[in-house]
Design an enzyme around this catalytic site. Structure first.
Site, PDB file in Angstrom:
ATOM      1  N   GLY A  69      40.434  46.486  89.131  1.00 45.12           N
ATOM      2  CA  GLY A  69      40.500  47.151  87.833  1.00 45.12           C
ATOM      3  C   GLY A  69      39.384  48.174  87.684  1.00 45.12           C
ATOM      4  O   GLY A  69      39.595  49.272  87.145  1.00 45.12           O
ATOM      5  N   ASN A 152      37.825  42.557  76.501  1.00 40.64           N
ATOM      6  CA  ASN A 152      37.592  41.341  77.279  1.00 40.64           C
ATOM      7  C   ASN A 152      36.627  40.380  76.601  1.00 40.64           C
ATOM      8  O   ASN A 152      36.768  39.162  76.729  1.00 40.64           O
ATOM      9  CB  ASN A 152      37.074  41.693  78.674  1.00 40.64           C
ATOM     10  CG  ASN A 152      35.964  42.722  78.642  1.00 40.64           C
ATOM     11  OD1 ASN A 152      36.161  43.843  78.152  1.00 40.64           O
ATOM     12  ND2 ASN A 152      34.796  42.358  79.122  1.00 40.64           N
ATOM     13  N   GLN A 180      42.527  43.630  80.829  1.00 42.80           N
ATOM     14  CA  GLN A 180      42.522  42.357  80.100  1.00 42.80           C
ATOM     15  C   GLN A 180      43.842  42.137  79.356  1.00 42.80           C
ATOM     16  O   GLN A 180      44.284  41.004  79.204  1.00 42.80           O
ATOM     17  CB  GLN A 180      41.352  42.367  79.103  1.00 42.80           C
ATOM     18  CG  GLN A 180      40.982  41.034  78.529  1.00 42.80           C
ATOM     19  CD  GLN A 180      40.541  40.018  79.552  1.00 42.80           C
ATOM     20  OE1 GLN A 180      41.093  38.926  79.629  1.00 42.80           O
ATOM     21  NE2 GLN A 180      39.565  40.350  80.371  1.00 42.80           N
ATOM     22  N   HIS A 202      43.773  40.035  89.274  1.00 38.77           N
ATOM     23  CA  HIS A 202      43.190  38.698  89.121  1.00 38.77           C
ATOM     24  C   HIS A 202      43.076  38.239  87.674  1.00 38.77           C
ATOM     25  O   HIS A 202      42.720  37.093  87.417  1.00 38.77           O
ATOM     26  CB  HIS A 202      41.844  38.591  89.854  1.00 38.77           C
ATOM     27  CG  HIS A 202      40.681  39.240  89.175  1.00 38.77           C
ATOM     28  ND1 HIS A 202      39.767  38.517  88.446  1.00 38.77           N
ATOM     29  CD2 HIS A 202      40.262  40.519  89.132  1.00 38.77           C
ATOM     30  CE1 HIS A 202      38.822  39.341  87.989  1.00 38.77           C
ATOM     31  NE2 HIS A 202      39.108  40.559  88.390  1.00 38.77           N
ATOM     32  N   THR A 238      43.708  52.492 104.443  1.00 40.65           N
ATOM     33  CA  THR A 238      44.892  51.690 104.747  1.00 40.65           C
ATOM     34  C   THR A 238      45.133  50.675 103.633  1.00 40.65           C
ATOM     35  O   THR A 238      44.221  49.957 103.235  1.00 40.65           O
ATOM     36  CB  THR A 238      44.692  50.961 106.097  1.00 40.65           C
ATOM     37  OG1 THR A 238      44.473  51.957 107.095  1.00 40.65           O
ATOM     38  CG2 THR A 238      45.886  50.108 106.454  1.00 40.65           C
ATOM     39  N   CYS A 326      30.207  39.733  83.781  1.00 40.01           N
ATOM     40  CA  CYS A 326      29.146  40.556  84.365  1.00 40.01           C
ATOM     41  C   CYS A 326      27.875  40.470  83.527  1.00 40.01           C
ATOM     42  O   CYS A 326      26.805  40.851  83.964  1.00 40.01           O
ATOM     43  CB  CYS A 326      29.597  42.006  84.450  1.00 40.01           C
ATOM     44  SG  CYS A 326      31.366  42.213  84.587  1.00 40.01           S
TER      45      CYS A 326
END
Ligand SMILES: *Cc1c(COP(=O)(O)O)cnc(C)c1O
Length: 382
Positions: A69, A152, A180, A202, A238, A326
Site C-alpha cells: 500500500g 487507519n 484501510q 494484507h 519482475t 508504525c
C-alpha cells in the site's frame, strides 16, 4: 492470545494461500519470458489483473501491481506530482493531516527536496475532510489532491465521492488511499469517481508485500521505479506472481463476503464502544460515531500512557494497538490525534481495537471484562 489488531494486518485466508502456492514451484516462470513457462506466469498475472479490475469496476489496463500500500501511495503522489508539473507547471499538492505516513512522509519529501508546495487540509474533530474544504483550497496551481477513504487510526470514513466530484469539477487529479477501507467498503472506482486509488492485500486477508494502484486511463503519471517495461512501464521489476495471484483472490473474496464480514464484526464493535464509554471514566471515542469502519473501535483515555496500556493488555492476552502500527514506541501523540485537536493528556492515551475473521463474542466479553481495570492500572502507573 486474542488478536484485536486487524487494522494492522490480517492473517492470510487459507483459500488465498491455496491459490498462491502453485506459483512458487510449479508455475515459477518469469511473466516477461517468451516460452511457455513465461506464458503461464503471464496468464496468472493478467487473470489477477482482470479479477482486480472487475472488483474495482475498471479496465485491466488501469491496474498497476506494486509491493504494498505504501508503494501505491508513493507511485500515485510522486508520479502525479512530477507529471503534472511537467505538463502544466502546477506544483501544489493538497492532503489532509490525518493521512497515513505513507502519504504524509512522501509529501514532506516532495516539499523538502523536490520543490513542491503542500497545503494541509483541515479535518474536523472526527478526522473528516469536507468537500467544501477541498473546493476552497483548490487553485490553478493544484497538481493533485489526496484524501484517504477511511482512517487507519480512528476509523473515520471520508465523503470520497463528493471530494472526488469537487476535484473533477475543477479538473484536478484526485487520489485516495483506500488501503484501510477496502476490507469493508465498496471500491467501485466509477461510483467513487477517483482518478487513483491505493490498495494493499494484507489488510484484507491477503499476503503482506503486495499492493495495487488504480490509475484512471489518461491520468498523467511518471514511473517511480525505472527499468523493464513491466506494469505498463510504470513499475519496473519482475512481477511477484504468486503474491499478485493472492492479492486478486483476497480482493475477490472480500467483494463476495463483504456483507457477511460486516455483519460479523459491526455488532461486536458497537458493543465495545457502548461498554467502554459507559463503564470507563474519562474515556472518549475517537473518529466518527457513525461514519466509521464496521470493525473499528478507537478511544482515548485521559492520563493514560497508551503504550503502558498496550503492554498490560498484551500481558493479559490481548493484542491491540495505540493507533497506526508504525507509531508504537513513539512517546508523542500521533499526528492524527493532534489533527483532531486532542490535548496531549488525552492524545497520549489512545487505544485501537479492530476486529476480524477470528473475533467471537466470547473474545469481546472477556476483553470488556478486563479493560476497565487495566485502564485504571495504567493510570496509576503514569
Ligand atoms: C496499512 C496502511 C498503509 C500501508 O500499507 P502497507 O501495505 O503496509 O505498505 C497505507 N495506508 C493506510 C491507510 C493503511 O492502513
Amino acid at each position: 492470545m486474542i488478536y484485536l489488531d486487524y487494522s494492522a494486518t490480517t492473517p492470510v485466508d487459507s483459500r488465498v494461500l491455496d491459490a498462491m502456492l502453485p506459483y512458487f514451484t510449479e508455475f515459477f516462470g518469469n511473466p516477461s519470458s517468451v516460452h511457455r513457462y513465461g506464458q503461464r506466469a503471464e496468464f496468472a498475472v493478467e487473470t489477477a489483473r482482470e479479477t482486480t479490475a472487475r472488483m474495482l469496476n475498471c479496465q485491466p489496463g488501469e491496474i498497476i501491481f506494486t509491493s504494498c500500500g505504501s508503494e501505491s501511495d508513493n507511485l500515485a503522489l510522486r508520479g502525479a506530482a512530477y507529471a503534472m508539473r511537467e505538463k502544466t507547471g502546477a506544483n501544489w499538492i493538497l492532503a489532509s493531516r490525518a493521512e497515513h505516513p505513507a502519504v504524509t512522509k512522501t509529501l514532506y519529501h516532495l516539499e523538502k527536496y523536490e520543490g513542491f508546495r503542500i497545503e494541509w487540509l483541515e479535518v474536523d474533530g472526527h478526522g473528516m475532510v469536507s468537500p467544501e474544504t477541498v473546493s476552497k483550497a483548490i487553485c490553478d496551481n493544484t497538481a493533485v489532491v489526496s484524501v484517504m477513504y477511511a482512517n487507519n487510526e480512528i476509523g473515520t470514513i471520508n465523503p470520497i465521492r463528493d471530494i472526488a466530484e469537487a476535484c473533477r469539477s475543477r479538473g484536478v487529479l484526485f487520489h485516495t488511499d483506500a488501503v484501510q477501507a477496502a476490507a469493508y467498503l465498496p471500491v467501485d472506482v466509477q461510483e467513487l469517481g477517483v482518478d487513483m486509488m491505493s490498495l494493499g492485500a494484507h489488510k484484507f486477508y491477503g499476503p503482506k508485500g503486495v499492493g495495487a494502484l488504480y490509475v484512471r486511463r489518461g491520468t498523467p503519471l511518471f514511473p517511480h521505479l525505472t527499468g523493464g517495461g513491466q506494469e505498463f512501464g510504470l513499475r519496473a521489476g519482475t512481477q511477484n506472481v504468486s503474491y499478485i495471484v493472492g492479492f486478486a483472490e483476497a480482493l475477490r473474496l472480500t467483494g463476495v463476503e463483504r456483507e457477511k464480514r460486516t455483519a460479523q464484526v459491526a455488532p461486536l464493535r458497537d458493543q465495545i464502544i457502548g461498554t467502554v464509554l459507559e463503564v470507563i471514566p474519562k474515556a472518549r471515542l475517537t473518529g466518527h460515531p457513525v461514519a466509521r469502519l464496521p470493525h473499528h473501535a478507537s478511544f482515548v483515555f485521559e492520563h493514560v500512557d497508551g503504550n503502558v496500556l498496550l503492554t498490560l493488555l498484551d500481558a493479559a492476552g490481548f493484542a491491540c494497538s495505540s493507533g497506526s502500527a508504525c507509531k508504537t514506541g513513539t512517546p508523542e501523540p500521533s499526528e492524527v490525534m493532534n489533527a483532531i485537536g486532542l490535548p496531549r493528556a488525552w492524545g497520549l492515551g489512545s487505544l485501537r481495537v479492530t476486529l476480524g475473521s477470528g473475533t467471537t463474542s466470547e473474545h469481546i466479553e472477556s476483553f470488556l471484562s478486563l479493560l476497565p481495570e487495566l485502564v485504571e492500572k495504567a493510570r496509576r502507573l503514569k
